[in-house]
Design an enzyme around this catalytic site. Structure first.
Site, PDB file in Angstrom:
ATOM      1  N   SER A 254       0.837  -1.196   0.000  1.00 56.06           N
ATOM      2  CA  SER A 254       0.000   0.000   0.000  1.00 56.06           C
ATOM      3  C   SER A 254       0.871   1.245   0.000  1.00 56.06           C
ATOM      4  O   SER A 254       2.093   1.163   0.138  1.00 56.06           O
ATOM      5  CB  SER A 254      -0.897   0.016   1.232  1.00 56.06           C
ATOM      6  OG  SER A 254      -0.094   0.317   2.364  1.00 56.06           O
ATOM      7  N   LYS A 255       0.222   2.380  -0.132  1.00 54.84           N
ATOM      8  CA  LYS A 255       0.946   3.658  -0.184  1.00 54.84           C
ATOM      9  C   LYS A 255       1.887   3.812   0.998  1.00 54.84           C
ATOM     10  O   LYS A 255       2.940   4.414   0.889  1.00 54.84           O
ATOM     11  CB  LYS A 255      -0.061   4.808  -0.175  1.00 54.84           C
ATOM     12  CG  LYS A 255      -0.524   5.171  -1.557  1.00 54.84           C
ATOM     13  CD  LYS A 255      -1.249   6.482  -1.550  1.00 54.84           C
ATOM     14  CE  LYS A 255      -1.875   6.723  -2.910  1.00 54.84           C
ATOM     15  NZ  LYS A 255      -2.983   7.637  -2.864  1.00 54.84           N
TER      16      LYS A 255
END
Ligand code: GLU
Length: 485
Positions: A254-255
């Site tokens: 994820s980010k």
């Protein structure tokens, strides 16, 4: 068999996630391996998730990675428009949804948000909503009256409640679900836009897509898509669902990981070919254990039957290694062009940056590594006299002081400060004194750099630093050894 056609169908929601890049790459490779076509379709029907500038990022990333599409918004191949909002405006989705309504495979639903909310139940702590087909039973006249009165509506798929649906995925095998689990999903939303679920089927069919390549988060919805193909009487495409990509802690990438998108990686000093190569191996392995592939080689070797269904772990150490291999193999001019900003960020003096670049080319994994290798050229760091002591070179503070003191006048008298000439001059001293080369080079290199590890030897460093600066550093070394040695 008809020509293989695949598509990359991103939603313009921001930077290109590594998972999306892999989907695009696999779709590209599957098409190109078969001499087929690769399409780009922009899926922008979810207006809330739309991010300004994201379409430009998609074009740029495909260009940078070499995944050149044969058809797309900017390259008409006769299946346009290739942007879903434009397709929506032309009425395609509503037209096809109405066809299903006529066949009894879909129906208008006028239920209010309040009513829908009352259908929610909690299963295993998760709130779910299974529509109860309430509006399926409206007569044609009732539907027309409501439409004429302008009551908001959606169009829903009419799925059977008995029996089961099976579909085949090339990676995950045959998947069967009970039809009772298939919700009557919305095809056309109340704002007139199609859902992704509906638009992807209509578009894939109309664009002649033979192989649907996408992330496995769509696996569970695929039976509903299959039912749509069947309801229309269309041929079902080959499904290739790609496994999840996780970080090293086995969480979905994820980010937060800080390197989840192509742009993140480029900003961190990776080069696009290495990223593409690495991403190719996240879920696919070639027959031999080879790891370095150009895009052309991947096209030749790629076979989706060798894809894995287990999650792929994004391993930064491996990517760094691979990037280093690409740096080594890269043509010098291109390397220099890319390295220059990193060199200039450290070196402000008028030194020969090309020479410095060639020293580090085979030693770094990513561009930001450059700094740690070259900062001593700009400023001599404070260092400890203990650094002059090296067991293998048989040096210590006293021997070093003698070598430096002996050589200072030699170097002062030396006019040609090129690497070769300096090496010859120092070799003469080595020969005359009968010591080992390292015994001489170690103290000089230490005085020049204040470091244990440098990207080049003493004479190459002197060539770059120039006579004046080199002598000054050697004098400093002598001074330090006299004071503290
Ligand atoms: N627009 C979808 C996404 O970005 C594409 C899914 C698909 O490839 O079908 O996730």
């Amino acid at each position: 068999m008809s020509k293989v056609r695949t598509r990359y169908a991103p939603s313009p929601t921001g930077r290109m996630h590594v998972g999306n890049l892999r989907t695009a790459l696999y779709a590209y490779l599957i098409a190109k391996h078969e001499g087929g076509e690769f399409l780009l379709r922009i899926e922008d029907t979810d207006q809330e998730r739309y991010v300004e500038g994201a379409v430009e990022i998609i074009y740029q990333t495909l260009k940078d990675t070499g995944l050149i599409h044969d058809e797309g918004p900017d390259k008409d191949g006769g299946c346009g428009p290739y942007v879903q909002s434009e397709r929506q405006a032309s009425g395609i989705y509503l037209e096809y949804a109405k066809k299903l309504v006529e066949k009894g495979e879909a129906y208008y639903c006028f239920c209010t948000p309040q009513r829908l909310s009352s259908l929610k139940t909690t299963v295993n702590g998760e709130e779910i909503m299974a529509y109860d087909k309430h509006c399926l039973h409206l007569s044609k006249e009732e539907v027309e009256a409501k439409l004429a009165a302008g009551i908001p509506y959606v169009i829903r798929q009419n799925n059977p409640v008995t029996g089961s649906t099976t579909f085949k995925d090339e990676i995950y095998g045959d998947i069967t679900v009970d039809n009772s689990e298939l919700d009557d999903m919305v095809l056309i939303k109340s704002d007139g836009y199609p859902t992704y679920n509906f638009a992807n089927v209509v578009d894939d069919h109309l664009m002649g897509i033979t192989h649907v390549v996408r992330g496995n988060e769509y696996l569970s919805s695929s039976p509903k898509y299959n039912r749509l193909y069947e309801a229309f009487g269309w041929e079902v495409p080959v499904y290739v669902h790609c496994p999840l990509i996780t970080d090293e802690q086995h969480h979905k990438l994820s980010k937060r990981s800080g390197h989840s998108s192509f742009e993140d990686l480029i900003e961190q000093g990776f080069i696009s070919e290495a990223v593409v190569n690495y991403v190719a191996l996240l879920g696919w392995s070639p027959e031999d254990n080879r790891e370095i592939f150009s895009l052309e080689e991947m096209i030749r070797e790629f076979n989706y039957h060798r894809m894995s269904k287990s999650s792929a772990v994004f391993d930064m150490t491996k990517l760094r290694w691979m990037n280093g291999e690409y740096m080594k193999a890269m043509e010098f001019d291109r390397f220099y062009e890319m390295a220059e900003p990193y060199l200039k960020a450290v070196i402000k003096k008028p030194l020969d940056l090309k020479k410095i670049a060639s020293m580090v080319k085979t030693r770094i994994e990513v561009f930001p590594d450059i700094q740690g290798h070259i900062d001593f050229f700009e400023t001599l760091p404070e260092y400890d006299v203990a650094m002059y002591t090296h067991k293998k070179m048989k040096t210590n503070a006293q021997t070093s002081l003698k070598v430096l003191a002996d050589l200072l006048p030699v170097l002062e008298a030396q006019e040609d400060f090129s690497n070769g000439a300096l090496y010859t001059a120092l070799s003469k001293y080595v020969e005359a004194t009968g010591v080992k080369t390292g015994f001489v080079m170690w103290p000089i290199r230490t005085a020049l750099s204040g470091k244990q590890m440098t990207p080049a030897g003493a004479t190459e460093i002197m060539e770059v630093l120039g006579k004046e600066e080199s002598l000054e550093r050697i004098r400093k070394g002598i001074h330090l050894l006299q004071e503290q040695g």
